[in-house]
Write a protein that holds these residues in place. Structure first.
Motif, PDB file in Angstrom:
ATOM      1  N   THR A  43       0.645  -1.351   0.003  1.00 25.19           N
ATOM      2  CA  THR A  43      -0.069  -0.337   0.149  1.00 25.19           C
ATOM      3  C   THR A  43       1.104   1.112  -0.043  1.00 25.19           C
ATOM      4  O   THR A  43       0.313   2.410  -0.940  1.00 25.19           O
ATOM      5  CB  THR A  43      -0.858   0.519   1.115  1.00 25.19           C
ATOM      6  N   ARG A  67     -19.348   7.432   7.544  1.00 23.63           N
ATOM      7  CA  ARG A  67     -19.916   7.453   8.565  1.00 23.63           C
ATOM      8  C   ARG A  67     -19.925   8.580   9.026  1.00 23.63           C
ATOM      9  O   ARG A  67     -18.455   8.199  10.052  1.00 23.63           O
ATOM     10  CB  ARG A  67     -20.593   6.397   8.936  1.00 23.63           C
ATOM     11  N   PRO A 116     -17.608  -7.212  13.307  1.00 23.09           N
ATOM     12  CA  PRO A 116     -16.812  -6.825  12.927  1.00 23.09           C
ATOM     13  C   PRO A 116     -16.580  -5.609  12.131  1.00 23.09           C
ATOM     14  O   PRO A 116     -15.251  -5.164  12.417  1.00 23.09           O
ATOM     15  CB  PRO A 116     -15.644  -8.110  12.289  1.00 23.09           C
ATOM     16  N   PHE A 117     -16.900  -6.103  11.446  1.00 20.54           N
ATOM     17  CA  PHE A 117     -17.984  -4.784  10.873  1.00 20.54           C
ATOM     18  C   PHE A 117     -19.083  -4.991  10.675  1.00 20.54           C
ATOM     19  O   PHE A 117     -20.238  -6.168   9.776  1.00 20.54           O
ATOM     20  CB  PHE A 117     -16.976  -3.681  10.010  1.00 20.54           C
ATOM     21  N   GLY A 118     -20.565  -3.511  10.282  1.00 23.34           N
ATOM     22  CA  GLY A 118     -21.496  -3.702  10.151  1.00 23.34           C
ATOM     23  C   GLY A 118     -22.017  -3.025   8.435  1.00 23.34           C
ATOM     24  O   GLY A 118     -20.835  -2.160   8.218  1.00 23.34           O
ATOM     25  N   CYS A 138     -18.745  -1.132   8.139  1.00 24.60           N
ATOM     26  CA  CYS A 138     -17.699  -0.629   9.140  1.00 24.60           C
ATOM     27  C   CYS A 138     -17.543  -1.128   9.534  1.00 24.60           C
ATOM     28  O   CYS A 138     -17.927  -1.677  10.978  1.00 24.60           O
ATOM     29  CB  CYS A 138     -18.308   0.727   9.716  1.00 24.60           C
ATOM     30  N   THR A 139     -15.906  -0.565  10.427  1.00 20.26           N
ATOM     31  CA  THR A 139     -15.745  -0.984  11.377  1.00 20.26           C
ATOM     32  C   THR A 139     -16.998  -0.929  13.317  1.00 20.26           C
ATOM     33  O   THR A 139     -17.140   0.184  12.843  1.00 20.26           O
ATOM     34  CB  THR A 139     -13.894  -0.805  12.114  1.00 20.26           C
ATOM     35  N   GLY A 168      -4.064  -4.482   9.524  1.00 25.00           N
ATOM     36  CA  GLY A 168      -2.287  -3.288   9.744  1.00 25.00           C
ATOM     37  C   GLY A 168      -3.549  -2.031   9.212  1.00 25.00           C
ATOM     38  O   GLY A 168      -3.566  -1.486   8.586  1.00 25.00           O
ATOM     39  N   GLY A 176     -16.020   3.227  12.994  1.00 23.95           N
ATOM     40  CA  GLY A 176     -16.580   2.891  11.343  1.00 23.95           C
ATOM     41  C   GLY A 176     -16.002   3.777  10.217  1.00 23.95           C
ATOM     42  O   GLY A 176     -16.055   4.520   9.148  1.00 23.95           O
ATOM     43  N   GLN A 187     -14.749   2.296   6.794  1.00 24.01           N
ATOM     44  CA  GLN A 187     -15.164   1.937   6.295  1.00 24.01           C
ATOM     45  C   GLN A 187     -14.428   1.109   5.304  1.00 24.01           C
ATOM     46  O   GLN A 187     -12.963   1.576   5.323  1.00 24.01           O
ATOM     47  CB  GLN A 187     -16.206   2.565   5.282  1.00 24.01           C
ATOM     48  N   ILE A 188     -14.953  -0.733   5.340  1.00 19.68           N
ATOM     49  CA  ILE A 188     -14.449  -1.538   4.108  1.00 19.68           C
ATOM     50  C   ILE A 188     -15.308  -1.759   3.597  1.00 19.68           C
ATOM     51  O   ILE A 188     -16.034  -2.100   2.969  1.00 19.68           O
ATOM     52  CB  ILE A 188     -14.070  -2.586   5.341  1.00 19.68           C
ATOM     53  N   VAL A 235     -16.647  -3.777   1.227  1.00 19.85           N
ATOM     54  CA  VAL A 235     -16.016  -5.519   0.466  1.00 19.85           C
ATOM     55  C   VAL A 235     -16.654  -5.880  -0.873  1.00 19.85           C
ATOM     56  O   VAL A 235     -18.053  -5.708  -1.592  1.00 19.85           O
ATOM     57  CB  VAL A 235     -16.670  -6.842   1.816  1.00 19.85           C
ATOM     58  N   ARG A 283     -11.053  -4.010   0.940  1.00 21.72           N
ATOM     59  CA  ARG A 283     -10.436  -2.507   1.096  1.00 21.72           C
ATOM     60  C   ARG A 283     -10.394  -1.621   1.783  1.00 21.72           C
ATOM     61  O   ARG A 283     -11.051  -0.660   2.058  1.00 21.72           O
ATOM     62  CB  ARG A 283     -10.198  -1.831  -0.150  1.00 21.72           C
ATOM     63  N   LYS A 328     -10.954   2.011   2.742  1.00 25.57           N
ATOM     64  CA  LYS A 328     -11.776   2.878   1.777  1.00 25.57           C
ATOM     65  C   LYS A 328     -10.711   4.183   2.252  1.00 25.57           C
ATOM     66  O   LYS A 328     -10.026   4.681   0.846  1.00 25.57           O
ATOM     67  CB  LYS A 328     -13.080   3.762   2.230  1.00 25.57           C
ATOM     68  N   SER A 329     -10.098   4.867   3.186  1.00 29.99           N
ATOM     69  CA  SER A 329      -9.445   6.062   3.677  1.00 29.99           C
ATOM     70  C   SER A 329      -7.958   5.584   2.680  1.00 29.99           C
ATOM     71  O   SER A 329      -7.411   6.767   2.687  1.00 29.99           O
ATOM     72  CB  SER A 329      -9.018   6.146   4.644  1.00 29.99           C
ATOM     73  N   THR A 330      -7.760   4.477   3.202  1.00 25.87           N
ATOM     74  CA  THR A 330      -6.164   4.090   3.229  1.00 25.87           C
ATOM     75  C   THR A 330      -6.050   3.052   1.372  1.00 25.87           C
ATOM     76  O   THR A 330      -4.516   3.652   0.699  1.00 25.87           O
ATOM     77  CB  THR A 330      -5.301   3.789   3.816  1.00 25.87           C
ATOM     78  N   GLY A 331      -6.661   2.779   0.730  1.00 25.87           N
ATOM     79  CA  GLY A 331      -6.463   1.806   0.167  1.00 25.87           C
ATOM     80  C   GLY A 331      -5.929   0.377  -0.297  1.00 25.87           C
ATOM     81  O   GLY A 331      -5.985   0.022  -0.753  1.00 25.87           O
ATOM     82  N   LEU A 332      -5.570   0.353   1.487  1.00 28.86           N
ATOM     83  CA  LEU A 332      -5.122  -1.047   2.251  1.00 28.86           C
ATOM     84  C   LEU A 332      -6.111  -2.047   1.405  1.00 28.86           C
ATOM     85  O   LEU A 332      -7.551  -2.100   1.432  1.00 28.86           O
ATOM     86  CB  LEU A 332      -4.663  -1.207   3.383  1.00 28.86           C
ATOM     87  N   THR A 333      -5.352  -3.067   0.347  1.00 30.95           N
ATOM     88  CA  THR A 333      -6.396  -3.822  -0.105  1.00 30.95           C
ATOM     89  C   THR A 333      -5.404  -5.491   0.404  1.00 30.95           C
ATOM     90  O   THR A 333      -4.387  -5.655   0.471  1.00 30.95           O
ATOM     91  CB  THR A 333      -6.155  -3.971  -1.154  1.00 30.95           C
TER      92      THR A 333
END
Lengths: 760, 99, 603
Positions: free
Chosen positions: A228, A255, A749-751, C410-411, C444, C451, C453-454, C456, C471, C473-478
């Motif tokens: 990354t 959000r 784990p996320f919603g 979201c986390t 990581g 919150g 954002q991931i 999927v 991924r 969203k904020s960092t692009g970690l994929t």
């Protein structure tokens, strides 16, 4: 057995413990541990570990600017290498990387040492202190890079031809050839060159970010974070910095995040974007527009307007505001903005094909109607709740003054006469306020346009049933069944319509038509509701003065297992409504009295009776003694609790009672059944549901909450196929016990993000 | 996801029949077996435009996933004019000091 | 002939193999001309493997050495006993596939290595995987798993311009499927699929058997089900009776000496009326009708919008099926194409589509099950225990393939460093009732409040291979994983052992196909004897080596003197190996030379 005395534990030093210290950048500690490791046993792996530690410490100290420590460590390394020949090449490499060229070559004059010298020359952009032959190749590579950067690929090729297999700059040749290939999009050639780079050289380090983009195998070999980082770095170079600024904007999308910080980067980004990639400007505008819808505030809209022109489809930003208000739950403002937006659509703006425009308006109007309906429901909230809300908001709740939702639905229907949603919404409102005839008109008007629309056909059946217009109801039911003969619900409606129509003729005294309808319904349908059809046939025979046939029919019916009580009820009620003479009705009524007096009825008998009376309610059959009869039936059903039935039979009984809103009976029976079937989650749940519904709005008591958690525990432990439905029901009750209604937040784990996924 | 009209190559006033026949044409041109990604894009666009209601809904409420910052980043990277990476840029990308 | 792709219908009761010849699909018969291979596997008295008719014939006599209806067990863990060994369902299916493969090879006169194999549309991922595994064990590369009803629809003429909608009602021996397929302008689109992978003609047999055995027990006090042989005889008899009832209002079952009581032999003789049989199977057929309704609902269609109803599968011969469908759809169902064969024919058509460069018809299939991930659902008030088993579907069922869908999640915790992505297949809101297909972790993540954002993304291709990407969203970690259908759960070593075991069991094949790759040569030289294999073997290598040497000479001429020595040495190694025809050494020497040349070439 003698016990050994505990001995003092001396932590054993291992290669791992050294590595751990290195990881913590505790260099001096790592060095001393590594030294002790060599002392304890000078094995090859320990020696290598020490060398590696020395190397990493030198690098680390230099990074930290601790030149003195670095120099000392280098001295240490030199000493070490002198006594351990096997470690000389590695130490020489370190020396070379620190600029100690002569010492490095003195220690080990091997190609690797020379490569590191070459690398440092490239890094420093000068070759002083390097051996002469390296200086010559350095000049070649430097010139080649200048030619490459100027696009003179032929000259690069000629220059690189001079670098032979033994050149210390061979890795730079590979790097450069890879870059040339990359520049002409020859990806496989670039990968081929870069794959051969020695891993510990500088050229490999420099190629890594680009290689990570194009070489999937290489990418997989990297830790995700490293990949990354490389992506970030390359993106910025590739996009001339644009990607970095866009990423900066993106970090604030999510959000509940404040959008304020994005407008500064947007302002700095825009001129560059206009200059380099003008086509991206409207795309950025569109993305930001939707960001504001999701998470923006009024100030964000102002910032947006300063930077971008208004969108074609929303020149006054009414739609944006309406959607944003919807997402924050400010429905009243949303309605205002939607009204304004619809008015703009009504001015026939350019760029909308007429059919699309009419459809869009219809959708917006319907949406306004829905929102007003929701607002009005809030207005109808219990007084206590309204007071509490008014206190919270600091102002009294006013009923909405946007007018009647009906009007919006009607307008919507005028614009899109073939869209069934608005018609259904309108119809349902009419039915809720018991305006049967008006509801019927809505359905008939729509069906005149779209004769096969099942949603409306089914609704029309309801309206006709409520009005007791059985013959017309049957005609509509047949139409619906013709559209979809497979639909089990429609088939059920059709059967009920046949029954209702046959009954209606019978009560009118038209026995022939009654007979005709029964024949038309056919035996396949009669078996689906034997009690209702059989009793109807028996009463029909009595009306036709065929008592013998009636007797046969009645006794056949009453003898069928489980059917008796329901049949008795039907025979008695139908006899009354068909105006049979008291003498003709007497046996039936006596039978019903006996049935109801049964001290130990079975669950299935109770269920049969309940189903029959529920059906009569639904069909709006009104008769004398209705209220008393109901009480007696409930009393009998309650007695069935002692019968020898299984769990699921009782569940059926309770469910039917719940549907009929006999909450008191449910709570009594459920309490008894909960002790009888202690493992079932259903009975405490019924008890609770009934007590909540018996007195809605009451604060939940401790007992109720206890029951709730009991039900949940049992449900979680059970393995019923409907387990998740039960858990759902428990959640709903939880929501009902919460005075502000159940608003769910989804987590992980996320919603699921409640603001996402609203668009489809 | 790009604008569905652009994906299908249709004007904004295309009607049901036009959308359908264009979709079938593209499905034959880019069958899922041979062109899975292209077909998926065509199909997604078709689903957004297949009837009047879908088109109106798209025009009113869609577009949120047409353009995301992600895709913008993607396209500024992809269509960026620089392809010839200089040595100094290499140092910068790799985070190596020097030069 | 380029590698042909055969089409195989691997059924519960019967299996078939078909190929396309001159644009027409044909089913390949066995030596006696019968296109149907019973899906029965057994061991003969001599321990020899029997597949098809001989196995079916011995079933009555030796049910303990015979296995039927293995398809019903596909995708499960349960093994079956055959002789002294236990076999996985894949292995048993592989024996059937191998028999069909050999049949095709015999007809084509050449080796066959690729196949399209059909499965019920409603098979889930595990069942499909098992089918692929069976193919691999039989030496077949299963290039596509095709849904049976879709295959059936492919047999109908694709050249109609008018839109036509089929409802394919597929009731086989062990599975039931219903699919709605729309055909327009050469494009087949599957609109919806429903079904029950454990409902079929076998259940009819069991019901009938139960009824007859009950009556017999009531009359004689002996339960025929208790003896394996008596049960097998009875099952065979009721199967025949069932078939007879398709054309006759009643059928007789006569089995002499089927049991004995106190030394007295007992004979079975009963008559079954069709109406009696229909009453027995009525509830099962009603279940299929519910599926039909569900499929219509999913496709947002009503019965009147269906152009024709197509019957597939042997069990649709029961007249009640046709009658029920005709009642509901107001039109007689179509049986023009033999319901036993049309699935295999369609598979062959799909094989031809896959094999050919030019494509006449296009198939848009769907996924019959939803795919999504496990999430946590939490309420505002903390009294409630969060539900950690919530299923969040991302690709909904009936989505056309390939499908690429993404959702944002979201986390839940502040500074949450990692999330687990667990992928499930199914329709229940509770993941525990769905089928788990894979799991991975993305680590990581940025240290930010809850919150984060991931995104999927699920990418499901036509083969059922699923790519899952998460991924930040904020960092692009994929992070991405690919869940391959094939072989994922069948450990490699286990597969090797299974294959070996099958080889042993199979014994010497009756037919050894002509595998020699000299077909082209023979065509050119007529019936000349095959060439000496030596030169042929090294032909390609020597051509390549010569080209490499030419290149080396060019580069050596320009190279610096210091490099020349090394290059000449390497080139000489190549020359020597070439001259001595040491093909193995030649490959090594060529590799070394070309590796070094790379550094000096100036392309």
């Amino acid at each position: 057995m003698a016990r050994k005395r505990p001995t003092a534990v001396v932590p054993r030093i291992t290669v791992q413990s050294v590595e751990a210290e290195l990881k913590k950048t505790e260099y001096s500690k790592a060095l001393s541990l590594a030294a002790r490791l060599v002392e304890s046993e000078p094995s090859d792996s320990h020696l290598a570990c020490y060398t590696r530690t020395l190397t990493l410490c030198v690098d680390g100290y230099l990074r930290q600017g601790k030149v003195k420590s670095a120099t000392e460590t280098i001295r240490l390394a030199e000493l070490f290498a002198q006594s351990h020949a096997s470690q000389r090449p590695a130490v020489a490499a370190t020396l070379a990387r620190c600029g100690e060229f002569d010492k490095a070559l003195g220690l080990a004059d091997v190609p690797a040492t020379r490569m590191h010298i070459a690398d440092l020359c490239m890094r420093r952009n000068r070759a002083d202190g390097a051996p002469t032959e390296l200086k010559a190749d350095f000049a070649i590579v430097q010139a080649a890079f200048r030619d490459y950067e100027a696009g003179r690929d032929d000259m690069v090729r000629d220059a690189l031809g001079k670098l032979g297999l033994t050149s210390s700059f061979l890795s730079w040749k590979l790097l450069l050839r890879g870059l040339q290939a990359y520049a002409v999009n020859d990806i496989s050639r670039a990968i081929e060159n870069w794959q051969r780079l020695p891993a510990d050289g500088l050229a490999a380090q420099l190629a890594a970010p680009l290689r990570c983009r194009i070489d999937p195998d290489f990418r997989r070999s990297l830790p995700a974070n490293r990949a990354t980082e490389f992506d970030r770095a390359t993106e910025n170079v590739f996009s001339g910095g644009l990607a970095g600024e866009l990423r900066e904007i993106q970090t604030h999308t999510g959000r509940d995040q404040d959008l304020t910080p994005i407008w500064k980067p947007v302002a700095s980004l825009l001129p560059k974007l206009r200059a380099v990639q003008p086509s991206c400007v409207p795309r950025l505008a569109s993305a930001l527009y939707h960001l504001i819808v999701r998470q923006g505030r009024p100030a964000d809209l102002e910032s947006y307007r300063r930077q971008f022109p208004s969108p074609h489809d929303d020149p006054k930003f009414d739609r944006l505001r309406a959607l944003a208000c919807e997402s924050t739950g400010e429905d009243d403002f949303a309605v205002e903005y939607w009204i304004a937006y619809e008015q703009w659509l009504a001015t026939t703006p350019a760029g909308w094909p007429p059919d699309l425009l009419a459809r869009a308006r219809a959708i917006v109007l319907q949406r306004i109607g829905r929102l007003i309906e929701d607002l009005n429901i809030a207005d109808q909230a219990p007084a206590e709740l309204r007071r509490a809300m008014a206190k919270m908001l600091g102002e009294p709740l006013e009923p909405s003054n946007f007018g009647n939702p009906d009007d919006y639905y009607r307008k919507s229907l005028v614009l899109a006469p073939d869209r069934s949603e608005a018609a259904c919404l309108l119809f349902d409102r009419m039915m809720r306020s018991q305006r049967w005839a008006a509801a019927e008109r809505v359905a008939t008007d729509f069906l005149a346009q779209q004769p096969d629309e099942l949603d409306l056909l089914e609704r029309l059946m309801d309206a006709l049933r409520e009005q007791g217009r059985s013959v017309e109801r049957l005609a509509i039911a047949k139409r619906a069944a013709a559209v979809n003969p497979m639909d089990a619900e429609i088939e059920h409606e059709l059967i009920q319509a046949y029954l209702a129509t046959a009954r209606w003729y019978l009560f009118q005294g038209d026995t022939d038509s009654c007979e005709r309808i029964l024949v038309e319904a056919g035996p396949m349908r009669e078996v689906r509701n034997p009690a209702a059809f059989g009793s109807l046939r028996a009463i029909l025979a009595r009306c036709r003065k065929q008592p013998a046939e009636a007797e046969v029919l009645e006794s056949q019916l009453l003898e069928r297992p489980g059917l008796g009580p329901a049949a008795a009820l039907y025979l008695s009620v139908l006899g009354q409504l068909a105006r049979l003479k008291p003498a003709q009705r007497k046996p039936a009524e006596q039978r019903l009295r006996n049935t109801l007096a049964n001290a130990q009825p079975t669950a299935s008998e109770a269920l049969g009776l309940l189903t029959a009376i529920a059906e009569m309610d639904f069909e709006r059959m009104d008769f004398r003694g209705r209220a008393t009869l109901d009480k007696k039936i409930l009393a009998m059903v309650e007695r069935s609790v002692n019968s020898d039935a299984n769990e699921s039979e009782f569940e059926f009984v309770l469910r039917t009672l719940m549907n009929r809103k006999n909450h008191k009976t449910v709570s009594t029976m459920a309490a008894r059944l909960a002790t009888r079937f202690p493992k079932s989650p259903v009975f405490p749940l019924f008890e609770l549901q009934a007590s909540v519904l018996k007195s809605p709005g009451r604060r939940p008591t401790g007992t109720m909450l206890g029951k709730l958690s009991l039900a949940r525990r049992l449900a979680e432990a059970c393995d019923r196929p409907d387990r998740s439905e039960i858990l759902d029901a428990i959640k709903k009750i939880q929501a009902a016990l919460d005075p502000f209604g159940g608003r769910f937040l989804f987590g992980g784990p996320f919603g699921r993000d409640p603001y996402d996924g609203d668009d489809d | 996801m790009a604008n569905p009209y652009a994906v299908l190559g249709l004007p904004p006033d295309a009607d049901d029949a036009a959308v359908r026949s264009r979709y079938l044409q593209l499905a034959r041109e880019f069958p899922p077996e041979q062109h899975p990604e292209k077909f998926a894009a065509v199909r997604a666009a078709y689903d957004k435009l297949k009837d009047l209601d879908s088109r109106a809904e798209y025009r009113l409420f869609g577009g949120a996933d047409d353009e995301t910052i992600d895709e913008l980043i993607d396209s500024v990277i992809r269509s960026g004019p620089i392809r010839r990476i200089t040595l100094n840029e290499l140092f910068r990308m790799a985070g190596v000091s020097g030069r | 002939m380029t590698d042909p792709i055969i089409g195989i219908d691997l059924g519960t009761t019967n299996s078939e193999v078909a190929i396309v010849v001159d644009g027409q699909p044909i089913v390949l018969p066995d030596d006696s001309g019968d296109p149907i291979l019973p899906s029965v596997v057994g061991l003969g008295e001599d321990g020899k493997l029997l597949v098809g008719k001989p196995a079916r014939n011995q079933w009555v006599l030796a049910p303990e050495r015979t296995i039927k209806s293995i398809k019903r067990k596909m995708g499960g863990e349960e093994k079956v006993e055959l002789g002294d060994s236990r076999y996985s369902p894949q292995e048993i299916s592989a024996m059937i596939l191998r028999s069909l493969k050999e049949r095709a090879e015999k007809h084509l006169g050449s080796a066959v290595s690729k196949a399209v194999v059909t499965v019920p549309a409603f098979f889930n991922d595990a069942q499909r995987q098992a089918t692929r595994e069976a193919g691999a064990l039989a030496g077949l590369d299963v290039v596509r798993i095709l849904n049976e009803p879709t295959a059936a629809a492919l047999v109908y003429d694709p050249n109609q311009e008018q839109r036509e909608r089929f409802l394919v009602y597929d009731l086989g021996g062990g599975t039931f499927d219903v699919s709605i397929v729309q055909l327009e302008a050469g494009v087949y689109e599957v609109l919806a699929s429903h079904g029950d992978t454990r409902l079929g003609g076998d259940d009819f047999d069991e019901l009938l058997l139960g009824r007859v055995a009950d009556d017999f027990r009531d009359a004689f006090g002996v339960d025929l089900r208790e003896s394996r042989v008596a049960r097998a005889r009875l099952l065979r008899a009721v199967e025949d009776a069932k078939k007879k009832l398709s054309d006759h209002p009643f059928a007789r079952i006569e089995e002499e000496f089927i049991a004995d009581k106190d030394g007295v032999p007992l004979h079975l003789s009963v008559e079954i009326e069709r109406s009696e049989f229909e009453e027995l199977i009525g509830p099962l057929l009603n279940k299929t009708m519910e599926c039909v309704q569900n499929a219509l609902d999913d496709a947002r269609l009503t019965a009147s919008q269906i152009g024709r109803v197509v019957l597939v599968g042997g069990s649709t011969r029961t007249p009640l099926v046709g009658q029920l469908l005709e009642d509901r759809f107001g039109q007689p169902p179509h049986r023009e194409i033999n319901p036993d064969l049309c699935v295999a024919l369609g598979a062959a058509v799909q094989g031809a589509i896959l094999g050919a460069e030019k494509v006449d018809s296009v198939l848009v299939d769907i996924t019959p099950h939803s795919l999504g991930i496990k999430t946590l659902e939490r309420r505002v008030d903390f009294a409630y225990v969060p539900n950690e088993f919530r299923f969040a579907p991302i690709v909904e069922r009936n989505t056309p393939l390939p499908a690429i869908r993404s959702e944002v999640f979201c986390t839940v915790a502040d500074n949450q460093p990692r999330v687990d992505i667990e992928v499930y297949q199914g329709e229940s809101a509770d993941v525990r009732r769905n089928h788990r297909v894979g799991k991975f972790t993305i680590e990581g993540l940025a240290r930010v409040p809850a919150g984060n954002q991931i995104v999927v993304e699920l990418n499901l291709n036509l083969d059922g291979v699923l790519k899952v990407t998460a991924r930040e969203k904020s960092t692009g970690l994929t992070k991405q994983i690919t869940i391959e259908n094939a072989m994922a759960r069948f450990a490699v070593e286990e597969r090797g052992a299974a294959k070996e075991r099958l080889e042993r069991l199979w014994g010497p094949s009756e037919f050894v196909p002509d595998f020699e790759p000299v077909e082209e040569v023979n065509r050119v030289f007529g019936n000349a004897p095959a060439l000496d294999p030596g030169p042929q073997e090294g032909q390609r290598e020597s051509v390549q080596a010569r080209a490499l040497l030419e290149k080396a000479e060019r580069i050596i001429a320009k190279a610096a003197d210091s490099d020349k020595v090394e290059l000449e040495r390497l080139a000489n190694d190549v020359r020597a190996a070439l001259a001595d025809r040491r093909w193995g050494d030649l490959a090594t020497a060529s590799g070394n030379l070309s590796d070094v040349l790379f550094y000096l070439e100036d392309v």
